[in-house]
Design a protein around this motif. Sequence first.
Motif, mmCIF file in Angstrom:
data_model
loop_
_atom_site.group_PDB
_atom_site.id
_atom_site.type_symbol
_atom_site.label_atom_id
_atom_site.label_comp_id
_atom_site.label_asym_id
_atom_site.label_seq_id
_atom_site.Cartn_x
_atom_site.Cartn_y
_atom_site.Cartn_z
ATOM 1 N N ASP A 63 13.312 32.030 91.162
ATOM 2 C CA ASP A 63 12.611 31.150 90.221
ATOM 3 C C ASP A 63 12.415 31.825 88.865
ATOM 4 O O ASP A 63 12.505 31.173 87.823
ATOM 5 C CB ASP A 63 11.239 30.743 90.775
ATOM 6 C CG ASP A 63 11.328 29.519 91.691
ATOM 7 O OD1 ASP A 63 12.468 29.094 91.986
ATOM 8 O OD2 ASP A 63 10.272 29.006 92.097
ATOM 9 N N ARG A 66 15.674 31.300 87.180
ATOM 10 C CA ARG A 66 15.859 29.865 86.897
ATOM 11 C C ARG A 66 14.991 29.439 85.726
ATOM 12 O O ARG A 66 15.411 28.693 84.845
ATOM 13 C CB ARG A 66 15.402 29.017 88.100
ATOM 14 C CG ARG A 66 16.317 29.004 89.270
ATOM 15 C CD ARG A 66 15.619 28.346 90.449
ATOM 16 N NE ARG A 66 15.527 26.890 90.315
ATOM 17 C CZ ARG A 66 14.655 26.133 90.968
ATOM 18 N NH1 ARG A 66 13.760 26.689 91.771
ATOM 19 N NH2 ARG A 66 14.661 24.843 90.818
ATOM 20 N N PHE A 69 16.304 30.483 82.194
ATOM 21 C CA PHE A 69 17.366 29.594 81.682
ATOM 22 C C PHE A 69 16.793 28.222 81.325
ATOM 23 O O PHE A 69 17.139 27.635 80.303
ATOM 24 C CB PHE A 69 18.497 29.461 82.709
ATOM 25 C CG PHE A 69 19.337 30.708 82.827
ATOM 26 C CD1 PHE A 69 20.131 31.128 81.768
ATOM 27 C CD2 PHE A 69 19.326 31.468 83.989
ATOM 28 C CE1 PHE A 69 20.909 32.281 81.857
ATOM 29 C CE2 PHE A 69 20.098 32.615 84.091
ATOM 30 C CZ PHE A 69 20.883 33.031 83.035
ATOM 31 N N LYS A 70 15.903 27.727 82.172
ATOM 32 C CA LYS A 70 15.298 26.408 81.951
ATOM 33 C C LYS A 70 14.499 26.380 80.640
ATOM 34 O O LYS A 70 14.568 25.417 79.876
ATOM 35 C CB LYS A 70 14.372 26.093 83.136
ATOM 36 C CG LYS A 70 14.378 24.651 83.569
ATOM 37 C CD LYS A 70 13.623 24.529 84.902
ATOM 38 C CE LYS A 70 13.150 23.096 85.120
ATOM 39 N NZ LYS A 70 14.200 22.085 85.031
ATOM 40 N N MET A 73 16.801 26.368 77.672
ATOM 41 C CA MET A 73 17.370 25.020 77.483
ATOM 42 C C MET A 73 16.340 24.149 76.749
ATOM 43 O O MET A 73 16.671 23.451 75.791
ATOM 44 C CB MET A 73 17.716 24.359 78.826
ATOM 45 C CG MET A 73 18.547 25.176 79.760
ATOM 46 S SD MET A 73 20.338 25.020 79.692
ATOM 47 C CE MET A 73 20.681 23.424 80.241
ATOM 48 N N PRO A 80 23.672 22.369 78.289
ATOM 49 C CA PRO A 80 24.443 22.230 79.528
ATOM 50 C C PRO A 80 25.925 22.552 79.275
ATOM 51 O O PRO A 80 26.467 22.168 78.242
ATOM 52 C CB PRO A 80 24.276 20.753 79.903
ATOM 53 C CG PRO A 80 23.003 20.333 79.235
ATOM 54 C CD PRO A 80 22.893 21.147 77.977
ATOM 55 N N ASP A 100 22.120 26.250 88.678
ATOM 56 C CA ASP A 100 20.985 25.338 88.834
ATOM 57 C C ASP A 100 20.621 24.674 87.509
ATOM 58 O O ASP A 100 20.033 23.597 87.483
ATOM 59 C CB ASP A 100 19.784 26.126 89.373
ATOM 60 C CG ASP A 100 18.573 25.247 89.603
ATOM 61 O OD1 ASP A 100 18.682 24.326 90.426
ATOM 62 O OD2 ASP A 100 17.544 25.467 88.947
ATOM 63 N N ASN A 101 20.965 25.316 86.392
ATOM 64 C CA ASN A 101 20.661 24.776 85.067
ATOM 65 C C ASN A 101 21.878 24.148 84.392
ATOM 66 O O ASN A 101 21.887 23.986 83.166
ATOM 67 C CB ASN A 101 20.077 25.888 84.186
ATOM 68 C CG ASN A 101 18.623 26.167 84.544
ATOM 69 O OD1 ASN A 101 17.750 25.361 84.255
ATOM 70 N ND2 ASN A 101 18.374 27.272 85.214
ATOM 71 N N ASN A 102 22.897 23.805 85.202
ATOM 72 C CA ASN A 102 24.125 23.206 84.664
ATOM 73 C C ASN A 102 24.791 24.075 83.607
ATOM 74 O O ASN A 102 25.419 23.572 82.677
ATOM 75 C CB ASN A 102 23.852 21.801 84.090
ATOM 76 C CG ASN A 102 23.377 20.858 85.178
ATOM 77 O OD1 ASN A 102 23.946 20.820 86.265
ATOM 78 N ND2 ASN A 102 22.292 20.135 84.906
ATOM 79 N N HIS A 230 7.485 19.056 79.519
ATOM 80 C CA HIS A 230 8.788 19.284 80.137
ATOM 81 C C HIS A 230 8.775 18.816 81.588
ATOM 82 O O HIS A 230 7.714 18.708 82.190
ATOM 83 C CB HIS A 230 9.135 20.779 80.126
ATOM 84 C CG HIS A 230 9.009 21.416 78.780
ATOM 85 N ND1 HIS A 230 9.886 21.160 77.753
ATOM 86 C CD2 HIS A 230 8.098 22.292 78.293
ATOM 87 C CE1 HIS A 230 9.517 21.851 76.692
ATOM 88 N NE2 HIS A 230 8.431 22.539 76.980
#
Length: 371
Positions: A63, A66, A69-70, A73, A80, A100-102, A230
């Motif tokens: 996490d 993840r 990166f999230k 973005m 993406p 997971d974040n395309n 978000h």
Amino acid sequence: MKQYNLLSLQRLNAPYAHELKEAAARVIDSGWYLRGKETEAFESEMAAYLGTPHVVGVANGLDALRLIFKAYMAMGRLQPGDEVIVPANTFIASVLAITDNNLTPIFVEPAVATHNLDTELLQQAITPRTRAILVVHLYGQVCWDNTLQEAARRHNLLIIEDNAQALGARTPDGKRTGTLGDAAGTSFYPGKNLGALGDAGMVTTHDEQLAQHIRAMANYGGSQRYVYQHQGLNSRIDELQAAMLLVKLPYLDCENTRRSEIAQLYNTLVDNPHITLPQQPLAAQAHVWHQYIVRTPHREKFMQHMQQCGIETGIHYPIPPHKQEAYKEYNHLALPITEQLANEVVSLPIAPYLTDDDIHYIANAINQFSI
Ligand SMILES: *Cc1c(COP(=O)(O)O)cnc(C)c1O
């Protein structure tokens, strides 16, 4: 006959059991289990330990990555489909955080000597769509050099560290992993060098704006209750794990030093033409020996021999991410160095509770192996 597990969590935590129980009782009695004093104290102790301004406790190491990166973005730093360079030779979680974040993982082969990302090869993997590099300090060895930093600077790439295996390691000029790049994810999985008594992780960064985004992202996507900017996650460290980590953090450097002594002892004692030993790190502090990895083309036989001597060994990792069923779209890639390492690596016991006598016994068993 003596018996050695690859790692006994019970033995690992035994010296701290009394302190851990006291801390657990304190949390239980407090009636406050999330986002409280323990988390606050843990984040500030960790920030002081690392010498970094922002520490955000989260639910686990995957996490942490993840969320980085999230957040990038959400901040518009990544889109993406952007390409992220990642070592082909890593634990699958590094790659999961990207996909997971395309985002698109671009796998780069390791240097055989270190098992870490080959920073020369890295340059050839950069395209106009490359936006970030996820460096992994695999097995506890720092992956950081001028070639990497130059490439990132020249192409304006983010550097994100997967620090899951290397907490406490330092570059030759004394900077801790987790503070080297733009952001880092660290895991406190029980078997890691600083292990919780369950799942936990953290994000570390110098970037205040990023830290704020991560905090919001990990709290359903909002910094204020019932107001959300978000589409976030629920990924917070809990008070109980923060309290366990507060107990264990002061002992981390001492345990890492013991791991290093054990590695030196193995390097001195093991002498078997069928077994390739890990290289000495550039500086003693640049490796915290999360795993002690040897290589042999006769792996199955070697592991069997060790088992017969009462010594458990492991494989980190038998199938590289690009060869997993989870990543069918990458199964066709040929990454021969990564694949050869996956076929030859063997992990030996290196827990800090092992004595010199234990290591003499294990090294002796290794030296007796023949094909
Ligand atoms: C353990 C690990 C992770 C994931 O951490 P968890 O806390 O288990 O989610 C990520 N990357 C690497 C290299 C790891 O070893």
